[in-house]
Design a protein around this motif. Structure first.
Motif, PDB file in Angstrom:
ATOM      1  N   PRO A 329      -3.164 112.362-106.970  1.00  0.00           N
ATOM      2  CA  PRO A 329      -4.571 112.769-107.028  1.00  0.00           C
ATOM      3  C   PRO A 329      -4.858 114.028-107.828  1.00  0.00           C
ATOM      4  O   PRO A 329      -6.015 114.420-107.954  1.00  0.00           O
ATOM      5  CB  PRO A 329      -4.915 112.994-105.557  1.00  0.00           C
ATOM      6  N   VAL A 330      -3.830 114.688-108.366  1.00  0.00           N
ATOM      7  CA  VAL A 330      -4.047 115.901-109.152  1.00  0.00           C
ATOM      8  C   VAL A 330      -3.065 115.896-110.316  1.00  0.00           C
ATOM      9  O   VAL A 330      -1.925 115.444-110.189  1.00  0.00           O
ATOM     10  CB  VAL A 330      -3.865 117.168-108.271  1.00  0.00           C
ATOM     11  N   ARG A 331      -3.526 116.389-111.472  1.00  0.00           N
ATOM     12  CA  ARG A 331      -2.698 116.382-112.681  1.00  0.00           C
ATOM     13  C   ARG A 331      -2.357 117.807-113.093  1.00  0.00           C
ATOM     14  O   ARG A 331      -3.239 118.649-113.243  1.00  0.00           O
ATOM     15  CB  ARG A 331      -3.447 115.685-113.824  1.00  0.00           C
ATOM     16  N   LEU A 332      -1.070 118.072-113.258  1.00  0.00           N
ATOM     17  CA  LEU A 332      -0.594 119.338-113.793  1.00  0.00           C
ATOM     18  C   LEU A 332      -0.108 119.097-115.211  1.00  0.00           C
ATOM     19  O   LEU A 332       0.692 118.193-115.446  1.00  0.00           O
ATOM     20  CB  LEU A 332       0.536 119.909-112.928  1.00  0.00           C
ATOM     21  N   SER A 333      -0.597 119.890-116.154  1.00  0.00           N
ATOM     22  CA  SER A 333      -0.355 119.599-117.569  1.00  0.00           C
ATOM     23  C   SER A 333       1.105 119.754-117.968  1.00  0.00           C
ATOM     24  O   SER A 333       1.601 118.995-118.804  1.00  0.00           O
ATOM     25  CB  SER A 333      -1.230 120.507-118.448  1.00  0.00           C
ATOM     26  N   ALA A 334       1.822 120.707-117.384  1.00  0.00           N
ATOM     27  CA  ALA A 334       3.196 120.978-117.812  1.00  0.00           C
ATOM     28  C   ALA A 334       4.239 120.377-116.880  1.00  0.00           C
ATOM     29  O   ALA A 334       5.357 120.087-117.313  1.00  0.00           O
ATOM     30  CB  ALA A 334       3.424 122.488-117.922  1.00  0.00           C
ATOM     31  N   THR A 335       3.897 120.199-115.620  1.00  0.00           N
ATOM     32  CA  THR A 335       4.863 119.657-114.650  1.00  0.00           C
ATOM     33  C   THR A 335       4.194 118.519-113.887  1.00  0.00           C
ATOM     34  O   THR A 335       3.850 118.658-112.713  1.00  0.00           O
ATOM     35  CB  THR A 335       5.342 120.754-113.677  1.00  0.00           C
ATOM     36  N   PRO A 336       3.992 117.388-114.534  1.00  0.00           N
ATOM     37  CA  PRO A 336       3.173 116.320-113.938  1.00  0.00           C
ATOM     38  C   PRO A 336       3.856 115.613-112.772  1.00  0.00           C
ATOM     39  O   PRO A 336       5.072 115.630-112.624  1.00  0.00           O
ATOM     40  CB  PRO A 336       2.966 115.354-115.111  1.00  0.00           C
ATOM     41  N   ALA A 337       3.012 114.963-111.968  1.00  0.00           N
ATOM     42  CA  ALA A 337       3.484 114.128-110.863  1.00  0.00           C
ATOM     43  C   ALA A 337       3.713 112.710-111.361  1.00  0.00           C
ATOM     44  O   ALA A 337       3.238 112.321-112.435  1.00  0.00           O
ATOM     45  CB  ALA A 337       2.464 114.129-109.734  1.00  0.00           C
ATOM     46  N   SER A 338       4.435 111.920-110.569  1.00  0.00           N
ATOM     47  CA  SER A 338       4.673 110.523-110.922  1.00  0.00           C
ATOM     48  C   SER A 338       5.050 109.748-109.668  1.00  0.00           C
ATOM     49  O   SER A 338       5.553 110.315-108.697  1.00  0.00           O
ATOM     50  CB  SER A 338       5.796 110.397-111.959  1.00  0.00           C
ATOM     51  N   VAL A 339       4.771 108.450-109.697  1.00  0.00           N
ATOM     52  CA  VAL A 339       5.242 107.559-108.635  1.00  0.00           C
ATOM     53  C   VAL A 339       6.374 106.741-109.225  1.00  0.00           C
ATOM     54  O   VAL A 339       6.173 105.904-110.093  1.00  0.00           O
ATOM     55  CB  VAL A 339       4.121 106.647-108.115  1.00  0.00           C
ATOM     56  N   ARG A 340       7.593 106.992-108.754  1.00  0.00           N
ATOM     57  CA  ARG A 340       8.785 106.421-109.362  1.00  0.00           C
ATOM     58  C   ARG A 340       9.305 105.209-108.623  1.00  0.00           C
ATOM     59  O   ARG A 340       9.997 104.373-109.190  1.00  0.00           O
ATOM     60  CB  ARG A 340       9.876 107.504-109.436  1.00  0.00           C
ATOM     61  N   SER A 341       8.969 105.096-107.344  1.00  0.00           N
ATOM     62  CA  SER A 341       9.485 103.970-106.570  1.00  0.00           C
ATOM     63  C   SER A 341       8.682 103.793-105.299  1.00  0.00           C
ATOM     64  O   SER A 341       8.048 104.739-104.801  1.00  0.00           O
ATOM     65  CB  SER A 341      10.960 104.187-106.213  1.00  0.00           C
ATOM     66  N   LEU A 342       8.722 102.604-104.753  1.00  0.00           N
ATOM     67  CA  LEU A 342       8.227 102.349-103.407  1.00  0.00           C
ATOM     68  C   LEU A 342       9.284 102.825-102.410  1.00  0.00           C
ATOM     69  O   LEU A 342      10.438 103.061-102.781  1.00  0.00           O
ATOM     70  CB  LEU A 342       7.960 100.857-103.237  1.00  0.00           C
ATOM     71  N   PRO A 343       8.918 102.979-101.131  1.00  0.00           N
ATOM     72  CA  PRO A 343       9.944 103.396-100.161  1.00  0.00           C
ATOM     73  C   PRO A 343      11.075 102.378-100.105  1.00  0.00           C
ATOM     74  O   PRO A 343      10.846 101.165-100.138  1.00  0.00           O
ATOM     75  CB  PRO A 343       9.168 103.442 -98.837  1.00  0.00           C
ATOM     76  N   ALA A 344      12.302 102.878-100.065  1.00  0.00           N
ATOM     77  CA  ALA A 344      13.467 101.981-100.085  1.00  0.00           C
ATOM     78  C   ALA A 344      14.542 102.516 -99.158  1.00  0.00           C
ATOM     79  O   ALA A 344      14.783 103.730 -99.102  1.00  0.00           O
ATOM     80  CB  ALA A 344      14.019 101.859-101.504  1.00  0.00           C
ATOM     81  N   PRO A 345      15.198 101.639 -98.390  1.00  0.00           N
ATOM     82  CA  PRO A 345      16.285 102.094 -97.515  1.00  0.00           C
ATOM     83  C   PRO A 345      17.468 102.584 -98.335  1.00  0.00           C
ATOM     84  O   PRO A 345      17.704 102.129 -99.463  1.00  0.00           O
ATOM     85  CB  PRO A 345      16.639 100.845 -96.703  1.00  0.00           C
ATOM     86  N   GLY A 346      18.192 103.519 -97.784  1.00  0.00           N
ATOM     87  CA  GLY A 346      19.369 104.049 -98.459  1.00  0.00           C
ATOM     88  C   GLY A 346      20.266 104.749 -97.476  1.00  0.00           C
ATOM     89  O   GLY A 346      19.917 104.929 -96.304  1.00  0.00           O
ATOM     90  N   PRO A 347      21.439 105.176 -97.933  1.00  0.00           N
ATOM     91  CA  PRO A 347      22.375 105.860 -97.029  1.00  0.00           C
ATOM     92  C   PRO A 347      21.896 107.271 -96.713  1.00  0.00           C
ATOM     93  O   PRO A 347      21.132 107.879 -97.465  1.00  0.00           O
ATOM     94  CB  PRO A 347      23.671 105.893 -97.835  1.00  0.00           C
ATOM     95  N   LEU A 348      22.329 107.765 -95.600  1.00  0.00           N
ATOM     96  CA  LEU A 348      22.038 109.139 -95.232  1.00  0.00           C
ATOM     97  C   LEU A 348      22.707 110.067 -96.245  1.00  0.00           C
ATOM     98  O   LEU A 348      23.918 109.985 -96.460  1.00  0.00           O
ATOM     99  CB  LEU A 348      22.566 109.428 -93.828  1.00  0.00           C
ATOM    100  N   PRO A 349      21.961 110.937 -96.905  1.00  0.00           N
ATOM    101  CA  PRO A 349      22.591 111.798 -97.914  1.00  0.00           C
ATOM    102  C   PRO A 349      23.473 112.863 -97.258  1.00  0.00           C
ATOM    103  O   PRO A 349      23.235 113.276 -96.121  1.00  0.00           O
ATOM    104  CB  PRO A 349      21.401 112.435 -98.623  1.00  0.00           C
TER     105      PRO A 349
END
Length: 761
Positions: A329-349
């Motif tokens: 919902p907000v745009r930063l010109s030098a350090t932009p946001a992005s949606v890279r993936s939907l929620p996905a199961p994974g191992p405990l880091p």
């Protein structure tokens, strides 16, 4: 690089607020690991789940198992931020409370986001937004035809809690960057209510009327046209209203209509019913009158306006198929946001313990030392400055001689401008721009909500500001973004409520309903604060400032994020109705002998318990799906009308039924549970006298925030502010003499009603 890249977040929350708060940081590349119980998030089947949990790795831990609980503690201690939403007392029992975790990890930012409050009888209720709205008074603040609370179809307080949670995380990270220390942060559901619906009450002022579902003024109201369709005319300020009257051929009657609102309403209703909606929208738009049709959210989200703004994203979901959700919902010109993936199961880091941070001088407030030049006005821009002031920033409200067009002595204006000092500047006068740029050289943030293109014409756009201060963060807000044919148009909150589908959803199959809370305005204010904090954190890494851009348009999606996510076959979102009391007979508001209460049964067990307590034989499954105004609801209403509220609440609570008292708007300021949770604080305006307003939007245990100043009059602190920036007494006098700056005595007084119908109580 993005603003929160490298930040590790352990998200132990469920539902709406906590997951969405973490989502906002995850959009800016924080690594978010979401810990869910064996059965999954309690809202795992809600259509909003893929959006609230995007960019996250999902892991499953059973906190009743000692081995899994220790894994959870290890994960939290190794994180930069650990976020929880458990009811009071549960974290201490699990050893996941702030004191226990930070004993081993002193740099940890421990964030607690309980759905209600932090203490008292009602704070352990199961999370139901209708209960929070009832207990906080905002259900009774919604405009209505009758004397009843109104069930809100959108979980506005939890969306507000989400945005304030994200902003608080950003503020704590910013402070930690200087001090090297973590802390405990609390952002409760009541903090969310404070941001979306907290209104200052001046004790000596008369109470504002409650308002109606169509709007409180003929100039700012829903109208039905000859074809049965509705539109909103948003002529909040007199010049726009005059344009509308002239366009309708009523210019000769202007004075009489302006002085007699009831006559104006009758005349306008008759006129608009004489032609179809397309006729009136074409006529008014051509005349430059802000107006918008009432539509549905699906059409809005799929339409060109949202696409032009780049706010619709699509993904292939393995279960749901092709899925669309709003973008960041907000745009930063030098350090932009992005949606890279939907929620996905994974191992405990396996996160290595954080390296000790370099210790620095501790701050007394999260944003101590941050200077904000606030040119925001009305609600969206001005309230953003108030949020930053509450978090500890030095916020200077800059006004022209005409003043903020929203300026008044009423509660709505006071709410949006607490904590600031006032500087009067006329940028059109010789020497004013040069002086303003001198202030920019010593500031961190410049905030405005000018219409698109105005700040460039004034010479205060980002490119001009960064020429004198490469570290400056310039944040600008407008109605429709900065792309597409609508970008230059004026806009008001109800226009986005109308076209974005909020009004139709609240009204259901009946007439549309104007939300009394200025949904998109308050949403924008919160997102602006979060965006500025994200840019401040990015600057800590890069040393450079940047531009921050958002819009009311973006927030027409943010505060119905879970409702606009779509795919083929998606279950329909709930619909309301005029004076909507609830979703079913067992999830509804009811009137007792001595006041209203809320019940919110969502399971068979809860529904059966409610029916048993009230001695009403019925199938619990049928009760959960029956209409809120049907025969069963009528029987329950008759039973409750003959009983005292406290007696019913005691019995329902003992039986495990989610329930809570409904507090009227003005009762909230004296309610014992809200007082126990410290929602309000008394303060004194130097001219208006005693007032009561919300205390905070977030609480920090080591660097508490709060408002340091009352609301300034226009230009009230001009000399003081300029002297603080190092201007000599001689230069200040020269600027005052030239009209480049002014003090209150030189300002024109414009006491308007400030659009008070937006913030009725």
């Amino acid at each position: 690089m993005s603003a929160y890249k490298g930040v590790r977040i352990a998200d132990f929350t469920q539902g709406v607020a906590g997951p969405m708060a973490c989502m906002l940081l995850g959009d800016f590349e924080a690594e978010v690991v979401k810990v869910e119980p064996l059965g999954g998030d309690r809202l795992k089947d809600h259509p909003g789940y893929p959006a609230w949990n995007r960019n996250k790795r999902i892991v499953t831990l059973d906190l009743s198992d000692p081995s899994d609980l220790e894994k959870a503690r290890d994960l939290a201690r190794a994180a930069d931020i650990a976020v929880f939403d458990h009811p009071p007392g549960d974290l201490e029992a699990l050893g996941l409370d702030a004191a226990t975790l930070r004993e081993v990890a002193p740099d940890l930012i421990h964030v607690w986001m309980p759905p209600y409050g932090t203490r008292g009888r009602w704070s352990r209720m199961p999370p139901r937004h209708s209960l929070l709205a009832a207990a906080s008074g905002i259900a009774f603040r919604q405009g209505a035809y009758g004397d009843s609370p109104v069930h809100m179809i959108l979980p506005l307080a939890w969306y507000g809690q989400a945005v304030m949670g994200a902003a608080a995380m950003g503020a704590a990270l910013y402070e930690r960057g200087a001090s090297g220390q973590g802390q405990a942060v609390t952002v409760s559901g009541l903090n969310g209510v404070s941001e979306v619906g907290g209104v200052v009450m001046v004790l000596d002022q008369p109470r504002l009327p409650r308002g109606t579902p169509q709007g409180g003024s003929p100039s700012y109201r829903l109208y039905q046209c000859g074809d049965g369709n509705w539109f909103f005319m948003a002529t909040l300020f007199m010049p726009f209203y005059r344009k509308a009257i002239d366009a309708l051929g009523l210019g000769a009657h202007w004075e009489g209509l302006a002085l007699n609102p009831q006559l104006a309403l009758e005349v306008l209703e008759d006129i608009f019913r004489s032609q179809p909606r397309t006729h009136w929208l074409g006529l008014l738009t051509e005349a430059g009158v802000p107006c918008a049709p009432v539509g549905d959210r699906t059409t809005w989200f799929a339409g060109e306006v949202v696409r032009d703004a780049g706010l619709r994203l699509e993904f292939d979901d393995p279960v749901r198929g092709r899925l669309a959700m709003p973008g960041p919902p907000v745009r930063l010109s030098a350090t932009p946001a992005s949606v890279r993936s939907l929620p996905a199961p994974g191992p405990l880091p396996v996160w290595a313990p954080n390296q000790p941070l370099a210790a620095g001088p501790g701050a007394s407030r999260p944003l101590e030392g941050v200077r904000v030049l606030d040119m925001g006005s009305v609600i969206a821009g001005a309230l953003a400055g108030a949020v930053l002031a509450n978090l500890g920033a030095e916020v200077i409200k800059i006004e022209s001689p005409d003043g903020d067009p929203f300026r008044s002595d009423g509660g709505p204006f006071l709410t949006c401008n607490r904590g600031k000092r006032g500087l009067g500047v006329d940028l059109k006068q010789p020497g004013a721009k040069e002086m303003f740029l001198d202030l920019v050289r010593q500031s961190d943030v410049v905030l405005d909500n000018y219409r698109f293109g105005v700040r460039k014409r004034l010479g205060v756009d980002y490119e001009a500001l960064r020429q004198v201060n490469p570290r400056i963060i310039s944040c600008s807000v407008n109605a429709y973004g900065d792309a597409g044919p609508r970008a230059p148009l004026p806009g008001f909150d109800p226009l986005l409520q109308a076209e974005g589908g909020m009004m139709a959803a609240q009204g259901g199959d009946a007439e549309p309903v104007l939300h009394t809370i200025a949904v998109n305005d308050v949403a924008t204010a919160g997102i602006v604060a979060f965006g500025i904090l994200s840019a401040l954190n990015a600057r800590h890494q890069t040393g450079e400032g940047q531009e921050v851009i958002t819009s009311l348009l973006a927030q027409s999606l943010t505060f119905q994020l879970g409702e606009v996510v779509t795919w083929e076959g998606r279950p329909p979102a709930p619909k309301g109705g005029v004076d909507c009391l609830g979703l079913s007979p067992v999830h509804r508001y009811y009137e007792c002998q001595d006041g209203w209460l809320a019940v919110a049964a969502e399971s068979l067990v809860e529904a059966e318990a409610l029916l048993t307590v009230l001695g009403t034989p019925a199938d619990p499954a049928d009760a959960l799906s029956a209409p809120p105004e049907g025969p069963l609801a009528g029987r329950l209403a008759d039973i409750l009308a003959g009983r005292t509220r406290d007696g019913v609440l005691d019995a329902l609570e003992a039986a495990g039924v989610p329930c809570i008292p409904c507090v009227r708007g003005y009762e909230a300021y004296e309610d014992s549970w809200l007082a126990e949770n410290g929602v309000f604080v008394a303060w004194k305006h130097p001219r208006l006298g005693e007032a009561v307003g919300v205390r905070s939007y977030a609480d920090f245990d080591r660097t508490p925030g709060g408002f340091r100043h009352p609301v300034p009059d226009a230009g009230e602190h001009t000399r003081e502010v300029l002297a603080d920036f190092g201007l000599s007494a001689e230069r200040i006098e020269a600027l005052l003499g030239s009209g480049a700056v002014f003090e209150p005595a030189a300002a024109r007084t414009h006491l308007r009603d400030g659009g008070a119908a937006l913030f009725i109580q």
